[in-house]
Write a protein that holds these residues in place. Structure first.
Motif, short mmCIF file in Angstrom:
data_model
loop_
_atom_site.label_atom_id
_atom_site.label_comp_id
_atom_site.label_asym_id
_atom_site.label_seq_id
_atom_site.Cartn_x
_atom_site.Cartn_y
_atom_site.Cartn_z
N LYS A 158 2.37 -9.57 53.59
CA LYS A 158 3.39 -9.28 52.59
C LYS A 158 3.98 -10.53 51.96
CE LYS A 158 4.64 -4.67 54.23
NZ LYS A 158 5.72 -3.75 54.65
N SER A 159 3.80 -11.69 52.60
CA SER A 159 4.26 -12.93 51.98
C SER A 159 3.40 -13.32 50.79
CB SER A 159 4.26 -14.07 53.00
OG SER A 159 2.92 -14.42 53.35
N GLY A 160 2.15 -12.81 50.75
CA GLY A 160 1.24 -13.14 49.66
C GLY A 160 0.63 -14.51 49.73
N ASP A 161 0.83 -15.23 50.85
CA ASP A 161 0.32 -16.59 50.95
C ASP A 161 -1.16 -16.63 51.32
OD1 ASP A 161 2.80 -17.71 50.38
OD2 ASP A 161 3.42 -17.69 52.49
N ILE A 162 -1.59 -15.74 52.21
CA ILE A 162 -2.96 -15.73 52.70
C ILE A 162 -3.67 -14.50 52.13
CG2 ILE A 162 -4.45 -15.70 54.72
CD1 ILE A 162 -2.78 -18.23 54.51
N MET A 163 -4.72 -14.74 51.37
CA MET A 163 -5.44 -13.66 50.71
C MET A 163 -6.35 -12.91 51.70
SD MET A 163 -6.39 -15.58 47.14
CE MET A 163 -6.87 -17.08 47.99
N ARG A 164 -6.86 -11.77 51.24
CA ARG A 164 -7.66 -10.88 52.07
C ARG A 164 -9.09 -10.77 51.56
NH1 ARG A 164 -6.18 -5.89 50.83
NH2 ARG A 164 -6.49 -4.88 52.84
N LEU A 165 -10.07 -10.94 52.46
CA LEU A 165 -11.42 -10.46 52.24
C LEU A 165 -11.51 -9.15 53.01
CD1 LEU A 165 -14.41 -10.56 51.43
CD2 LEU A 165 -14.81 -12.07 53.39
N VAL A 166 -11.71 -8.05 52.31
CA VAL A 166 -11.61 -6.72 52.92
C VAL A 166 -12.96 -6.33 53.49
CG1 VAL A 166 -10.97 -4.32 52.55
CG2 VAL A 166 -9.79 -6.13 51.28
N ARG A 167 -13.01 -6.18 54.80
CA ARG A 167 -14.22 -5.82 55.52
C ARG A 167 -14.29 -4.31 55.66
NH1 ARG A 167 -15.59 -7.76 61.78
NH2 ARG A 167 -17.48 -6.47 62.02
N PRO A 214 0.25 -10.96 42.89
CA PRO A 214 0.20 -10.77 41.43
C PRO A 214 -0.62 -11.83 40.71
CG PRO A 214 2.33 -11.63 42.12
CD PRO A 214 1.61 -11.25 43.37
N ASN A 215 -0.84 -12.99 41.35
CA ASN A 215 -1.61 -14.05 40.69
C ASN A 215 -3.05 -14.10 41.17
OD1 ASN A 215 -1.71 -16.20 38.82
ND2 ASN A 215 -1.54 -17.70 40.47
N GLN A 216 -3.50 -13.08 41.88
CA GLN A 216 -4.89 -13.00 42.33
C GLN A 216 -5.66 -12.13 41.34
OE1 GLN A 216 -5.61 -12.30 46.58
NE2 GLN A 216 -7.24 -10.86 46.01
N ARG A 217 -6.75 -12.66 40.81
CA ARG A 217 -7.46 -11.95 39.74
C ARG A 217 -8.29 -10.78 40.26
NH1 ARG A 217 -11.45 -14.82 35.27
NH2 ARG A 217 -11.88 -12.94 34.03
N HIS A 218 -8.96 -10.97 41.42
CA HIS A 218 -9.88 -9.96 41.92
C HIS A 218 -9.54 -9.60 43.36
CE1 HIS A 218 -12.57 -10.29 38.48
NE2 HIS A 218 -12.56 -11.60 38.62
N ASN A 219 -10.08 -8.47 43.80
CA ASN A 219 -10.08 -8.09 45.20
C ASN A 219 -11.51 -8.19 45.71
OD1 ASN A 219 -7.29 -7.36 45.42
ND2 ASN A 219 -7.76 -5.49 44.27
N TYR A 220 -11.70 -8.68 46.92
CA TYR A 220 -13.03 -9.00 47.42
C TYR A 220 -13.35 -8.15 48.64
CZ TYR A 220 -12.26 -12.91 44.29
OH TYR A 220 -11.98 -13.67 43.19
#
Length: 557
Positions: A158-167, A214-220
């Motif tokens: 929820k801090s938005g600092d560490i992005m997610r690669l969704v497995r 909000p500043n991440q362009r894509h979801n992976y």
């Protein structure tokens, strides 16, 4: 891990039988003495604190003994006896300009392990980790039992600092044709339900991105994980079609990737071999990108390094050199679907084969070699055109000795859920690499390199500073005939960094991020290369562009 220039304590606990003195010393990753001294202690249990600062960055090992009574620091978990370790994080703000990221997903480094360890990941310079949305995790007991909700998002994200690669691999027993959990082997019993589940995953991920990134362009998304497919080839493509259409139906920003085979090469179970097998059946239309694990050999270790192109007389080994495998994979991807993303979501370096955790292992030399080989591996992965690379692993774990970049200082055989750790040289090499290479786009590999010399050029986004990573490797001397890994053996190399007729200086950073200044004459600088990578920081991008070959299909960050 401490910031360079900050004050930090070294706390010693003694139990001398009579009044004595503690003799202490500090060595760096190459075994060089960086500090030493003595101080008196009374008999009985005593705590003594030294206040320290460091103007050098990297890994440091503390040793200590009682001058009269002897003794040494005890073994702690997977850390051998005789040492306690700490790291000093480099401050390169005066050397490498800060980069402005137009999008959060322009960062280049992820990590497996340390899920939830926000401060450690930040200190290492890691920007993303893997987050599970597997059906086997979200609906282990039956269908339609998971309803996506922001209320259920791990607070860590929820801090938005560490992005997610969704497995999203993993089929629970109730949805499996085998009646038991299965992963990457067979189609689920109801492929339409699998597609609708993926649609829920897409909606969940899109909502998380909107709320926290909000500043991440894509979801992976990573669809399979080192697949050992037992069904037919068309069924494998059908699995990807269902995942792709489901995720894209609810997530307009989805980047669906696979197949995440363990080796980027051309064997049947390797990434290149899997793509070759399924491309003719239409797999490419259900991939937005490729994910590979980058294990160029079965058990990569200091004694099995990634570079064999120039140095191994055995053609079968030479053909498995990581740079050539990554290069071939990029070309194959381009033929299937041009300009796809390439990620490496796992590669790590273990200790040498047959090793085991113990009071006398690993040696300082083994730790140095692990760091050098791991740093080179990730530089090859990025230099050959991967947008992102993932470090493997956080702390030591039981199954195979040494893959952790940190010691687990509690559990003698390591643990996947370690809570108390101390850094190895590898961790500090990673911390330096992220500060040097993150914020760049890959220019490519240097042309015309001498035998046993390796080099890759990167440039900061926006057309800024050029960073060239260089090292040498010689299989015949790694390890040496005496069985050690030499931190000093190497060769000389002349690198062009500026225009003909131009003299000046550039900054060179060692593997741990320590700078020194080197002059160049007539645009050429002379370097001494070792098995540890160095980074040359220069400014003339046009000169470097004339010396490189860009990765096929790589389109930057």
């Amino acid at each position: 891990m401490f910031a360079e220039g900050s004050a930090f304590p070294l706390v010693f606990v003694t139990a001398a039988p009579s009044a004595d003195h503690v003799a202490w010393s500090i060595q760096d990753d190459r075994g060089n003495l960086r500090g030493s001294g003595t101080f008196p202690v009374p008999s009985g249990r005593q705590t003594s604190t030294l206040s320290c600062t460091s103007t050098a960055s990297g890994y440091f090992a503390v040793t200590a003994t009682l001058l009269r009574a002897g003794g040494t620091l005890p073994e702690a978990g997977t850390r051998p006896k005789g040492i306690a370790t700490f790291g000093v994080l480099p401050d390169l703000s005066s050397i490498i300009p800060a980069v402005t990221y137009a999008r959060q997903d322009q960062h280049r480094f992820g990590m497996q392990g340390f899920y939830g360890w926000a401060k450690t990941l930040k200190d290492l310079g890691v920007s993303q980790i893997i987050d599970s949305r597997q059906m086997s995790s979200m609906e282990p007991n039956g269908p339609n039992t998971w309803t996506p909700s922001l209320d259920n998002v791990d607070p860590f994200f929820k801090s938005g600092d560490i992005m997610r690669l969704v497995r999203v691999d993993g089929i629970p027993a109730w949805a499996s044709p085998t009646g038991a959990f299965q992963d990457n082997t067979r189609l689920p019993t109801d492929l339409n339900y699998y597609r609708t589940f993926m649609a829920r995953v897409g909606a969940d991920t899109a909502a998380i991105r909107q709320a926290y990134y909000p500043n991440q362009r894509h979801n992976y998304y990573q669809v399979t994980w080192e697949p050992d497919w037992k069904d037919s080839a068309p069924d494998f493509v059908a699995l990807y079609k269902a995942a792709y259409t489901g995720l894209h139906s609810t997530d307009p920003n989805a980047v669906v990737m696979g197949t995440t085979s363990p080796d980027p090469g051309a064997c049947a179970w390797c990434m290149g071999g899997v793509l070759a097998t399924y491309a003719s059946l239409g797999l490419g239309q259900y991939l937005d990108g490729v994910v590979t694990h980058s294990y160029y050999s079965d058990k990569p270790s200091p004694s099995q390094p990634p570079e064999q192109r120039d140095t191994d007389p055995d053609p079968s080994k030479a053909s498995r050199a990581l740079d050539l495998q990554m290069r071939a994979l990029r070309a194959q991807m381009q033929a299937i679907r041009p300009n796809m993303r390439l990620w490496s979501s796992e590669v790590g370096i273990s200790y040498d084969p047959g090793s085991a955790y113990g009071p006398n292992y690993p040696s300082a030399n083994q730790l140095y070699a692990q760091a050098a080989v791991a740093a080179r591996t990730h530089l090859i992965v990025l230099g050959e055109g991967a947008q992102v690379t993932y470090f493997f692993y956080g702390a030591d774990f039981p199954e195979e000795a040494g893959y952790g970049s940190f010691f687990d200082v509690v559990n003698p055989q390591g643990s996947h859920t370690a809570r108390n750790v101390s850094p190895k040289p590898e961790a500090m090499a990673f911390a330096a690499m992220t500060r040097i290479i993150d914020g760049t786009r890959t220019l490519g590999h240097l042309n015309g390199l001498p035998k046993m010399v390796y080099g890759y050029a990167f440039q900061q986004m926006g057309g800024g500073t050029v960073i060239t990573a260089l090292w040498t490797h010689n299989n015949a001397n790694w390890p040496t005939p005496a069985g050690s890994y030499s931190p000093t053996a190497g060769t000389t190399y002349s690198l062009k960094v500026d225009n003909v007729g131009t003299n000046g200086t550039v900054t060179v950073l060692d593997m741990m991020g320590n700078p020194h200044t080197v002059g160049y004459v007539n645009g050429i600088m002379n370097l001494t290369l070792t098995e540890s990578p160095i980074y040359v920081v220069s400014q003339n991008a046009s000169v470097m562009a004339a010396q490189i070959t860009a990765p096929v299909g790589y389109t930057g960050q």
